[in-house]
Scaffold this active site. Sequence first.
Site, short mmCIF file in Angstrom:
data_model
loop_
_atom_site.label_atom_id
_atom_site.label_comp_id
_atom_site.label_asym_id
_atom_site.label_seq_id
_atom_site.Cartn_x
_atom_site.Cartn_y
_atom_site.Cartn_z
N GLU A 1 0.71 -1.24 0.02
CA GLU A 1 0.08 -0.17 0.10
C GLU A 1 0.80 1.43 0.04
OE1 GLU A 1 -2.94 0.30 3.32
OE2 GLU A 1 -3.43 2.18 2.50
N GLN B 1 0.55 27.79 -7.43
CA GLN B 1 1.26 29.16 -7.21
C GLN B 1 1.46 29.70 -8.77
OE1 GLN B 1 1.50 30.89 -4.65
NE2 GLN B 1 2.45 32.70 -5.48
#
Length: 381
Positions: A243, A337
């Site tokens: 995982e 940004q």
Amino acid sequence: MEHWLFTKEHEQFRPAVRRWVEKEIAPRVEEWEREGRVPREMYRRAGELGYLGLKFPEAYGGSDDLLADAIFVEEIARCGSGGVAAALTATTGIGATPIWRFGNEEQKRRYLVPAIRGEKIAALGITEPEAGSDVASMRTVARREGDHYVLTGSKMFITGGASADYVCVAAKTDPSAGHQGVSMFIVEAGTPGFSVGRTLKKLGWRASDTAELVLDGVQVPAENLIGEENQGFRYIMINFQWERIMLALSSVAAAEKALEDALRYSRERTQFGRPIGTFQALRHKMVDMAVDIEKARSLTYRALYLCARGEDVTVAASMAKAYAGEMVNRVTDAALQIHGGNGYMMEYPAQRYWRDARIMSIGGGTTQIMYEILTKRLGIV
Ligand SMILES: Cc1cc2nc3c(=O)[nH]c(=O)nc-3n(C[C@H](O)[C@H](O)[C@H](O)COP(=O)(O)OP(=O)(O)OC[C@H]3O[C@@H](n4cnc5c(N)ncnc54)[C@H](O)[C@@H]3O)c2cc1C
């Protein structure tokens, strides 16, 4: 990008998955994000193409190819929605995995094979409202009564929990034995007493349902015990390794997609009479992003390489998960940004990359827990 880890066949497989993602997944991302789920037909489609069984043995309909599975995880993460990727990778990536590793032949036929075909959706139920990082403190209990177990408790934040046909649930068969008293069970949806408490509203991963599950005296046949009684904690820890590698792979691919979008935008957007990407501040920011991605990829591919060789990957997977999970937050924040005000608007995907990234340093074990594991494994304390 070619990499020594992958064979020629793998490099041919990658563009095939990428084309499928671009043609059948990416155009529907917005719709599934709004609906909060990926339709069942897409699981079946992924199953039909063999994408849900890549790491499993051929005897169960798989391809026995962990590296191809990694390619699938990377390519689906590029679809533009972490939620879609989470939904389509969690079912066999984490949900059915305990059955493959520790289940018996009958359980594999009944539960693993249909999940690989995309006919059944699987989920993994470990976390509880009062037991997250401290897995061993779980309170759900399983009491043996004749030919069945009675499960009582609840599970929290379960990926695919509301759509799953079955959940591999961890519960205490010996509550006095701490982590040595945990067992795992296959609990089918629709079993009396087993219900979805709530489908949770989230910052990101919106196309993947995340549920609270309630177990109120659920009678589970004894044959649905996975592996041996009281061995569940060990099974959970072993499964965590794959995982964590999956989450690191997804983080790298999602960050790469965010950088590509930022780069394209920085070439198209003009301010002060020139493309914004020509300003040194932004040029260098994008170099930093690219270097950060490569560092995470190196750690992740090392963990993948060791995993494919069947070695203990605890250190490598924890390092990869910790670094990649933080990196994808830095990179998607920088990508937003670069988009300026448009990055803040819902019509640009930059905001979704940023929202979806936030889970990567939390799910599958937080960055702090990765550091705790590394502290011990590296002999620091
Ligand atoms: C979208 C989503 C999907 C998820 N999917 C699943 C799923 O399918 N199945 C499942 O079982 N679980 C799932 N989870 C649960 C996830 O694994 C947990 O959220 C995670 O392990 C953290 O547990 P917690 O949320 O209880 O946080 P807590 O354990 O309460 O941690 C809170 C904070 O304390 C810090 N902390 C805790 N212990 C320590 C320590 N020893 N040292 C330093 N810091 C520490 C943590 O790092 C964190 O910053 C999912 C979670 C989310 C948000």
